[in-house]
Design an enzyme around this catalytic site. Structure first.
Site, PDB file in Angstrom:
ATOM      1  N   CYS A 186       0.839  -1.205   0.000  1.00  0.00           N
ATOM      2  CA  CYS A 186       0.000   0.000   0.000  1.00  0.00           C
ATOM      3  C   CYS A 186       0.880   1.262   0.000  1.00  0.00           C
ATOM      4  O   CYS A 186       1.773   1.394   0.835  1.00  0.00           O
ATOM      5  CB  CYS A 186      -0.920   0.017   1.217  1.00  0.00           C
ATOM      6  SG  CYS A 186      -1.842   1.563   1.306  1.00  0.00           S
ATOM      7  N   ASN A 231      -0.199  -3.538  -6.941  1.00  0.00           N
ATOM      8  CA  ASN A 231      -0.978  -2.546  -6.187  1.00  0.00           C
ATOM      9  C   ASN A 231      -0.910  -1.245  -6.983  1.00  0.00           C
ATOM     10  O   ASN A 231      -0.297  -1.184  -8.053  1.00  0.00           O
ATOM     11  CB  ASN A 231      -0.371  -2.374  -4.789  1.00  0.00           C
ATOM     12  CG  ASN A 231      -1.395  -1.882  -3.756  1.00  0.00           C
ATOM     13  OD1 ASN A 231      -2.186  -0.984  -4.024  1.00  0.00           O
ATOM     14  ND2 ASN A 231      -1.360  -2.465  -2.572  1.00  0.00           N
ATOM     15  N   GLY A 282      -6.060   2.218 -12.739  1.00  0.00           N
ATOM     16  CA  GLY A 282      -6.811   2.371 -13.976  1.00  0.00           C
ATOM     17  C   GLY A 282      -5.938   2.367 -15.220  1.00  0.00           C
ATOM     18  O   GLY A 282      -4.734   2.110 -15.140  1.00  0.00           O
ATOM     19  N   GLY A 305      -5.120  -1.619 -14.161  1.00  0.00           N
ATOM     20  CA  GLY A 305      -5.660  -1.005 -15.373  1.00  0.00           C
ATOM     21  C   GLY A 305      -6.342  -1.946 -16.342  1.00  0.00           C
ATOM     22  O   GLY A 305      -6.580  -1.593 -17.496  1.00  0.00           O
TER      23      GLY A 305
END
Ligand code: RRO
Length: 301
Positions: free
Chosen positions: A125, A187, A213, A240
């Site tokens: 993250c 991620n 994306g 994406g």
């Protein structure tokens, strides 16, 4: 389009990326009914955490930037969710995070006992200095956390990696050597920043955030390509992916399953059925199979 993954039969090869739709059973079930073979839960942390201030997610048109901030009730405060999920008829991938190896171990041991089908270690993250990415940018710390968690869980372990690692292939190899059963890549990328020039300030309250994306798809494809060369465990490829053709591309890079996150916002919940059908149509038109095209981009022509 049934697929076997680490010994489990999934009704499609499409995974819901972590963090997109939360941890509510009814929502995860709906995703599964709409063609998602494996819903992933929002990352569960060691203690209650509110997350960052709003705005936390901004649509940039060609993708999104987020700094949601690892909100979690904490692993000890989810009895209702676990109770509901225990009666489920679909598989679940439980994502977890910690701020130290000990915290990862504590959360993993507890969550494993709740009976998820897989545990995904979020060592990637970008939205906290203490959790996530700090582990996944370093091969030794990635190895340490995977090895420690592997000892205390009873379900397959998936390591979720960050494209911010200087060499994601060596991180994947360290995870494999430590006992990871699969790799999930990637991620969100970055962190990045977007500034509103009228107010002269970053659009996110946390200022920086992870990018997702269509704008990050080439990074995801490159990462999966590099990881496929370095390891022999299966890869969940995401970043994406919005269409069947995107899915075919990341499968050719080496992915066994394909994850969808941001595209749920752009194409709705039916995106899972749509992408599954688009993959099937492409395979039929080219008289081939998923197995035959997996890693095809690595072959000499
Ligand atoms: O909650 C978040 O801000 C977040 C997490 Br835990 C993550 O793994 N990836 C991301 O883009 N956002």
């Amino acid at each position: 389009m049934q697929t076997t993954f680490l010994g489990k039969i999934l009704h499609t090869p499409i995974v819901l990326a972590s963090g997109v739709l939360g941890n509510n059973k009814a929502i995860l079930e709906r995703v599964w009914e709409n063609g998602c073979g494996l819903p992933t839960m929002k990352s569960i942390g060691p203690a209650p955490r509110e997350g960052h201030k709003n705005p936390t997610v901004i649509d940039l048109g060609n993708g999104m930037i987020n700094a949601v901030g690892l909100p979690s009730p904490g692993y000890l405060n989810m009895e209702e969710e676990w109770q509901e999920l225990s009666g489920r008829t679909f598989p679940i991938n439980a994502s977890i995070y910690g701020g130290s190896v000990d915290e990862f171990v504590r959360v993993a041991e507890f969550v494993s006992a709740k009976g998820p089908d897989f545990i995904e270690l979020n060592i990637s993250c970008p939205n906290s200095d203490k959790h996530g990415m700090i582990f996944g940018v370093n091969a030794q710390s990635s190895h340490d956390v995977v090895a420690a968690v592997k000892k205390v869980i009873h379900v397959p372990l998936i390591a979720k990696l960050t494209p911010a690692a200087p060499d994601i292939a060596s991180i994947a190899k360290a995870c494999e050597d430590a006992g990871a059963d699969a790799i999930c890549a990637i991620n969100t990328a970055g962190p990045g920043m977007v500034i509103d020039i009228e107010s002269r300030s970053p659009v996110l309250a946390f200022k920086k955030g992870g990018l997702s994306g269509p704008m990050i798809k080439p990074i995801a494809v490159r990462c999966v390509y590099d990881i496929f060369k370095a390891v022999s465990i299966p890869i969940i490829g995401l970043g994406g992916i919005s269409t069947g053709k995107d899915a075919i591309e990341i499968i050719m890079a080496g992915a066994t399953l394909v994850g969808i996150g941001t595209a749920v916002r752009y194409r709705g919940i039916s995106v899972f059925d749509k992408v599954t059908n688009e993959i099937s149509d492409w395979l039929a038109a080219h008289d081939t199979t998923m197995e035959k095209i997996r890693g095809a981009a690595h072959r000499e022509v």
